[in-house]
Design a protein around this motif. Structure first.
Motif, mmCIF file in Angstrom:
data_model
loop_
_atom_site.group_PDB
_atom_site.id
_atom_site.type_symbol
_atom_site.label_atom_id
_atom_site.label_comp_id
_atom_site.label_asym_id
_atom_site.label_seq_id
_atom_site.Cartn_x
_atom_site.Cartn_y
_atom_site.Cartn_z
ATOM 1 N N PRO A 250 0.725 -1.100 0.070
ATOM 2 C CA PRO A 250 -0.053 -0.023 -0.016
ATOM 3 C C PRO A 250 0.910 1.400 -0.056
ATOM 4 O O PRO A 250 1.931 1.249 0.871
ATOM 5 C CB PRO A 250 -0.723 -0.112 1.224
ATOM 6 C CG PRO A 250 -0.015 -0.965 2.199
ATOM 7 C CD PRO A 250 0.796 -1.933 1.298
ATOM 8 N N LEU A 251 0.292 2.239 -0.731
ATOM 9 C CA LEU A 251 1.140 3.688 -0.681
ATOM 10 C C LEU A 251 0.110 4.636 -0.059
ATOM 11 O O LEU A 251 -0.977 4.639 -0.462
ATOM 12 C CB LEU A 251 1.352 3.955 -2.229
ATOM 13 C CG LEU A 251 1.609 5.574 -2.324
ATOM 14 C CD1 LEU A 251 2.856 5.960 -1.739
ATOM 15 C CD2 LEU A 251 1.798 5.808 -3.909
ATOM 16 N N VAL A 252 0.608 5.490 0.775
ATOM 17 C CA VAL A 252 -0.128 6.293 1.648
ATOM 18 C C VAL A 252 0.608 7.833 1.409
ATOM 19 O O VAL A 252 1.729 8.082 1.483
ATOM 20 C CB VAL A 252 0.024 6.074 3.091
ATOM 21 C CG1 VAL A 252 -0.993 7.017 3.930
ATOM 22 C CG2 VAL A 252 -0.794 4.565 3.267
ATOM 23 N N VAL A 253 -0.330 8.684 1.056
ATOM 24 C CA VAL A 253 0.354 10.144 0.751
ATOM 25 C C VAL A 253 -0.525 11.032 1.670
ATOM 26 O O VAL A 253 -1.770 10.790 1.889
ATOM 27 C CB VAL A 253 0.169 10.467 -0.692
ATOM 28 C CG1 VAL A 253 0.595 11.997 -0.809
ATOM 29 C CG2 VAL A 253 1.245 9.536 -1.477
ATOM 30 N N THR A 254 0.057 11.907 2.400
ATOM 31 C CA THR A 254 -0.572 12.855 3.214
ATOM 32 C C THR A 254 -0.333 14.284 2.531
ATOM 33 O O THR A 254 0.862 14.516 2.254
ATOM 34 C CB THR A 254 0.028 12.847 4.682
ATOM 35 O OG1 THR A 254 -0.111 11.466 5.362
ATOM 36 C CG2 THR A 254 -0.803 13.872 5.366
ATOM 37 N N TYR A 255 -1.384 15.002 2.313
ATOM 38 C CA TYR A 255 -1.448 16.197 1.729
ATOM 39 C C TYR A 255 -1.722 17.346 2.818
ATOM 40 O O TYR A 255 -2.623 17.010 3.716
ATOM 41 C CB TYR A 255 -2.440 16.349 0.525
ATOM 42 C CG TYR A 255 -2.149 15.553 -0.664
ATOM 43 C CD1 TYR A 255 -0.984 15.971 -1.691
ATOM 44 C CD2 TYR A 255 -2.670 14.408 -0.811
ATOM 45 C CE1 TYR A 255 -1.141 15.372 -2.817
ATOM 46 C CE2 TYR A 255 -2.384 13.827 -2.046
ATOM 47 C CZ TYR A 255 -1.482 14.297 -3.043
ATOM 48 O OH TYR A 255 -1.308 13.445 -3.877
ATOM 49 N N LYS A 256 -1.239 18.319 2.586
ATOM 50 C CA LYS A 256 -1.810 19.516 3.382
ATOM 51 C C LYS A 256 -2.720 20.227 2.581
ATOM 52 O O LYS A 256 -2.533 20.573 1.471
ATOM 53 C CB LYS A 256 -0.672 20.463 3.749
ATOM 54 C CG LYS A 256 -0.884 21.673 4.672
ATOM 55 C CD LYS A 256 0.589 22.524 5.102
ATOM 56 C CE LYS A 256 1.010 23.119 3.950
ATOM 57 N NZ LYS A 256 2.409 23.822 4.583
ATOM 58 N N THR A 257 -3.797 20.536 3.290
ATOM 59 C CA THR A 257 -4.864 21.326 2.397
ATOM 60 C C THR A 257 -4.823 22.940 3.177
ATOM 61 O O THR A 257 -3.907 23.236 3.852
ATOM 62 C CB THR A 257 -6.394 20.673 2.800
ATOM 63 O OG1 THR A 257 -6.718 20.749 4.220
ATOM 64 C CG2 THR A 257 -6.311 19.133 2.380
#
Length: 265
Positions: free
Chosen positions: A257-264
């Motif tokens: 699994p690939l997990v990406v966290t974005y800042k909104t």
């Protein structure tokens, strides 16, 4: 300045600082996104075994807001006539949307999306393939959600063909469908290609990968050596990558699994 006036000045400045902080509102928020090819919940080291609980455990441990899933069975014989999309949604406490690729063993097989946010509406687009070359029908699944800050997001999931001739047509179609949308757009999926291929170059006309150099491989689950699973952000979207992470030592599927966290905003 006497001590009393000095006290008033300091009090005024402290008050003003507090008011400005309140007016600015809370700090930056984050959006956590996962893509995961689950291999119909069959751990590669256990032929014939279907373990949806293991897939759900992977998702729940990471607690993403949105998940793009590939290779799901819905009521197929090989998976015990279970609706894997509905079951995973129940196990993870999320909303879901399934997009069929093909009919398979008395049921359906395709991609799905899980969302912690209520889904406003859904779309399914069959992806093209080159005439005269054997192909398995692929699709693009899209959901629209409202984020906590009030902005709208189109979140898409796909699983591209193994054949490059088909993939070139499919990425061009994805660009046509998603490239000019005004909302924020994130695309996740098993693209069956590596980052230096012509098909990726076409996709990158409108999208930016979450990792651009020294990116960890996503397949196979043991001694991974290829990066073919991606999360991409449409150019112009109001997000910024904070973290890109491939989860290692996970053997519930042949992919990691690939997990990406974005800042909104």
């Amino acid at each position: 300045m006497n001590s009393f006036n000095k006290f008033l000045s300091i009090a005024f400045l402290l008050c003003l600082s507090s008011l400005l902080t309140i007016a600015a509102g809370p700090g930056p928020k984050t959006l956590k996104v996962m893509t995961y090819n689950i291999h119909h919940a069959n751990p590669p080291a256990q032929p014939g075994v279907i373990d949806l609980q293991a897939i759900a455990a992977v998702i729940n441990k990471e607690a993403p807001d949105l998940v793009a899933l590939q290779e799901l069975d819905v009521f197929t014989k090989r998976s015990g006539a279970v609706d894997q999309v509905k079951k995973l949604a129940e196990l993870c406490g999320m909303y879901s949307f399934f997009s069929k690729g093909i009919d398979f063993e008395g049921g359906e097989y395709g991609v799905a999306i899980l969302s912690k946010f209520k889904i406003n509406h859904t779309e399914r687009f069959p992806l093209p393939f080159k005439e005269g070359i054997k192909a398995e029908q692929r699709s693009l699944a899209i959901i629209n959600v409202s984020l906590p800050d009030g902005s709208m997001l189109d979140f898409a999931c796909t699983h591209l063909d193994l054949n490059n001739a088909h993939r070139l047509l499919q990425v061009a179609e994805i660009n046509r469908i998603l490239g000019e949308r005004k909302n924020n757009v994130i695309l996740g999926g098993d693209l069956n290609l590596e980052s230096n291929t012509p098909a990726m170059a076409i996709l990158e006309q409108h999208f930016t990968r979450s990792c651009l150099e020294n990116c960890a491989p996503t397949i196979p689950d043991v001694n991974p050596n290829k990066e073919i699973d991606f999360i991409l952000l449409k150019k112009g979207s109001a997000f910024k990558v904070m973290k890109h992470l491939v989860i290692r030592d996970i053997h519930a599927s042949d992919h990691l699994p690939l997990v990406v966290t974005y800042k909104t905003k």
